[in-house]
Design an enzyme around this catalytic site. Structure first.
Site, mmCIF file in Angstrom:
data_model
loop_
_atom_site.group_PDB
_atom_site.id
_atom_site.type_symbol
_atom_site.label_atom_id
_atom_site.label_comp_id
_atom_site.label_asym_id
_atom_site.label_seq_id
_atom_site.Cartn_x
_atom_site.Cartn_y
_atom_site.Cartn_z
ATOM 1 N N HIS B 263 0.834 -1.208 0.000
ATOM 2 C CA HIS B 263 0.000 0.000 0.000
ATOM 3 C C HIS B 263 0.871 1.261 0.000
ATOM 4 O O HIS B 263 0.706 2.153 -0.843
ATOM 5 C CB HIS B 263 -0.910 -0.030 1.244
ATOM 6 C CG HIS B 263 -1.843 1.132 1.363
ATOM 7 N ND1 HIS B 263 -3.157 1.068 0.941
ATOM 8 C CD2 HIS B 263 -1.669 2.387 1.849
ATOM 9 C CE1 HIS B 263 -3.750 2.240 1.168
ATOM 10 N NE2 HIS B 263 -2.853 3.062 1.718
ATOM 11 N N GLU B 264 1.829 1.318 0.920
ATOM 12 C CA GLU B 264 2.692 2.503 1.007
ATOM 13 C C GLU B 264 3.578 2.628 -0.229
ATOM 14 O O GLU B 264 3.908 3.741 -0.660
ATOM 15 C CB GLU B 264 3.528 2.472 2.291
ATOM 16 C CG GLU B 264 2.725 2.437 3.607
ATOM 17 C CD GLU B 264 1.650 3.514 3.719
ATOM 18 O OE1 GLU B 264 1.805 4.588 3.108
ATOM 19 O OE2 GLU B 264 0.636 3.268 4.419
ATOM 20 N N GLU B 293 -4.759 7.994 -2.737
ATOM 21 C CA GLU B 293 -5.241 6.710 -2.226
ATOM 22 C C GLU B 293 -5.504 5.732 -3.372
ATOM 23 O O GLU B 293 -5.343 4.522 -3.219
ATOM 24 C CB GLU B 293 -6.507 6.938 -1.382
ATOM 25 C CG GLU B 293 -6.921 5.769 -0.517
ATOM 26 C CD GLU B 293 -5.978 5.474 0.657
ATOM 27 O OE1 GLU B 293 -5.069 6.292 0.937
ATOM 28 O OE2 GLU B 293 -6.147 4.411 1.263
#
Lengths: 501, 501
Positions: B263-264, B293
């Site tokens: 995700h990061e 996002e």
């Protein structure tokens, strides 16, 4: 509270906090930053430095100081110190013409790149013009900054305020007269300690764990600091509650890294020991480069190179590196880590030969500023002095006059601090031993608290309340006296090398 | 070049660089700083924030913008974007009265402390006054910042500019209508995937090495970034060449940490993929929270939760944790990491139930701003909605209305970005699959370059040249359309849970 003083404090605290930020990103650059970020980081540091410079030269600060000028009798010692320190800094920052500041900054950046290349290619002639230009600018700077001093005195004052070329000359001549014959006797002597067991394979994780343990035992507070890895060991951080030391590891040599950490821990204890209630004000700051170095050398040499320290940690070190140290005993280990060997490189020098590296540089800087030494003659002068003082001659300038980075950034007058620090350290240590007669016993038992507390009380918490000259007098009862270091070195190395046997 | 534009650029670059410094010390605070330095660091951040605020509201900046006001036709798209973005920021910074800025900052700091305590003690009534005060201040703020918008629209605009409450309501209603019955069917269904083999002991060094490898494979450039540990995973850093991601490790669960890093990494690829030639100017900055996002969720969900991704890494994961995954196959692993299970906590929610957590918060925020929901009723409203949407009722407010920190710092209007991001991500992914029909094959072979390059070109390098609405239209050929996400989830979870069997 006096309104002007209140304004001054507010401005000074803001500057200190911005400097803390700058320190943190400078630390990050050495320890954490990805390589690809160098360009962006340089720009960030440039802008922040500009902000800090603007704050330090803010005319409002000048007005506050003007108003406070003749009112010192209304303030206590701490307040007076803050006012005087602020005055000195403000004058230093505002007396130098903008163009000169810029010229020095540009030459520093350019000079460093030239030096890196010249050292790599062993070509002093490429670097000589940088030194010449720096001498010119640094003399101009001195005339603006401290018009009443000689140019070299002014440059020394920046690092070791209140100490003059003349005073250092007397002190260094005393050292020279004592140490050159001592080193010569050792060199001529048949006995040399066995250091072979210090070679081997020393896993980095084990070295790091040992370094951390010893640093913590000595008194480094890890809740107010960190220990990391960088190319060159240093002590940085942003505040007495955020002190960051670094070392580098070599899998073939654990002594270098361990003693680097002990050295940096000495610096760190000074920083962690500062007065917290004034932590963003000048009064709490460390005094001079020489006093700072006295604290690192106090722990590295006076404490950690002692036989009692070796006795305490020998078992731990053997357990950490079981295969390498089988042949060693406390005594042979103590002898090995104190081995004296003239070498070309200052940063690798031992306790006994180190001062000669410094004296050589001091004499050269003095000659350059006074005009008695020409820049183009530096390699020759350097090598002749190396031969006279240490009996060796560098085969290349890379191993000689080009080895240090200091001159490439214009840091003339810095070198004497290293040996002044060693003299301070020894004088402090001798005083402490009288005040705390159980010191040897305590160290051998691993109880470093009394030593640390003594330094905290006598030196760290004193900040800038006294000049270095006043401090050494207050702490030791006499002025700086190289005879203590000379006696210590003579006694220690005569015994180590069995010179009187 | 136009002098006013040149001045503007210089000022904007300086602000961006100072923000880079602030980001670095914020990262340091989460990742490196010793605990004892918290107080000093807060002071340092305070002063630096003040410097940045003064720069952002500098009247000179306002004058430059004034001069450039009616000259936009003289500038190219990049220059125009810089001018417009600078205008928007300057207005936002200068339109809010100083007292209101200060009141919001103080309430944020106070509110966070109150929330921590209230959550710990499960006492919503202690936190309610903070929410009430924030609503009051945030309405005042909205009236100053965007006087033409409703108060909640204005707050949303800060995070997801150009998107209104009305638009989000329509989109979220569509999602609700589709997802609630789907989740209900799954809950009622007899089949549930075996996830037991995801439990075990997973040494942290192995987790970290695997995370690093996958992050690098995907495209994270470690010469322009770092990966570290922090309490909450985040993506920070100071510049496209200095992007820093973090995760946390749990020795009993490697999936959580691994997918946090993926995700990061998605966020990080956006940052590393920005236009370098304008890296300190607004045109190169990431667009909105929702678009950011979308990039993290693109990699975490669209790519890394796919069967082809699992197929590629299954062997590596088994080799990394040999004892735990003996009973698993590619298929059971894929099923296990996609298991759907309604739970109380948003940040632990799966892909399918996550939007309901967001919709609940959006509806509550909307009701609070419109006055149809009273702050004191929040626990009851929260729990009723949880029961309606996910079929579960939190036993405590700590597991319910008190779980998120957002409201404690006044971040109303932020929550919708998470699910808007998920919709963007899916719509981008569908478009990419058409443009690059070999995507599945490439992912299964571990070749992520085409995917990364496509995102770099279509999104990351576009900076702020387009609004989010324009960007999604340009990239996908249509406006934001939740039907793609609905179809994707229906197809994926019907198959996973064998709903049509």
């Amino acid at each position: 509270m006096n309104k002007n003083y209140q304004n001054l404090v507010e401005k000074l605290e803001e500057i200190s906090r911005l400097n803390g930020v700058l320190s943190t990103i400078a630390w990050d650059q050495e320890v954490m930053m990805p390589s690809g970020a160098a360009h962006a980081r340089a720009k960030q540091i440039g802008v922040l430095s500009g902000v800090i410079h603007a704050r330090m030269t803010d005319p409002f600060l000048g007005e506050c100081l003007e108003q406070l000028q003749d009112q010192t009798e209304h303030f206590n010692a701490i307040e007076q110190c803050n006012i005087e320190e602020a005055r000195r800094n403000y004058d230093l920052m505002t007396k130098i013409p903008r163009q000169l500041v810029q010229a020095l900054a540009e030459l520093g950046s350019h000079g460093h790149a030239v030096w890196v290349q010249a050292r790599q290619e062993n070509k002093f002639s490429d670097f000589a013009p940088v030194i010449k230009e720096f001498l010119k600018l640094k003399k101009e700077w001195a005339a603006c900054a401290f018009p009443d001093m000689s140019a070299y005195d002014a440059n020394i004052d920046l690092f070791e305020r209140g100490t003059t070329t003349a005073e250092i000359t007397v002190i260094f001549d005393q050292l020279k007269a004592a140490l050159i014959p001592l080193i010569h006797r050792i060199e001529q002597h048949s006995y040399h300690p066995d250091t072979s067991f210090l070679q081997g394979h020393f896993p980095i994780e084990r070295q790091a764990a040992l370094a951390r343990k010893i640093s913590e035992n000595i008194g480094f507070q890890f809740d107010k600091g960190r220990m990391d890895i960088s190319v060159h060991p240093f002590c940085g951080g942003s505040h007495p509650t955020d002190v960051r030391i670094t070392t580098r590891y070599n899998t073939h040599d654990f002594v270098e890294s361990l003693y680097a950490i002990i050295h940096e821990t000495g610096h760190a204890l000074y920083e962690q020991g500062r007065m917290l209630e004034y932590s963003d004000l000048p009064v709490s700051e460390s005094l001079t480069m020489g006093i700072h170095e006295s604290q690192s050398l106090f722990w590295e040499r006076m404490i950690a190179q002692s036989r009692v320290f070796c006795a305490h940690y020998f078992e731990t070190i053997c357990e950490t590196f079981p295969s390498s140290l089988q042949r060693a005993t406390v005594d042979t280990f103590y002898q090995a880590i104190n081995a004296c060997k003239p070498g070309f490189i200052r940063v690798e020098a031992d306790e006994l030969t180190y001062p000669l590296h410094i004296i050589l540089r001091f004499e050269i800087e003095k000659g350059l500023f006074e005009g008695s030494i020409a820049v183009d003659d530096l390699p020759q002068v350097w090598n002749e002095k190396m031969a006279t003082y240490l009996g060796i001659k560098p085969p290349t300038d890379t191993l000689g006059v080009l080895q240090d980075s200091h001159w490439s950034s214009g840091a003339f007058g810095y070198f004497p601090s290293y040996t002044l620090g060693a003299i301070y350290a020894c004088q402090f240590f001798m005083t402490m031993q009288k005040a705390l007669p159980d010191t040897d016993k305590n160290i051998e038992a691993g109880n470093f608290k009394p030593v640390k507390n003594w330094l905290n009380e006598k030196i760290h918490s004193q900040g800038r309340l006294y000049t270095p000259q006043e401090l050494v007098l207050r702490v030791t009862g006499e002025s700086l006296n190289p005879q203590h270091l000379i006696n210590y070195l003579k006694t220690k190395y005569s015994a180590l090398y069995k010179l009187d046997d």
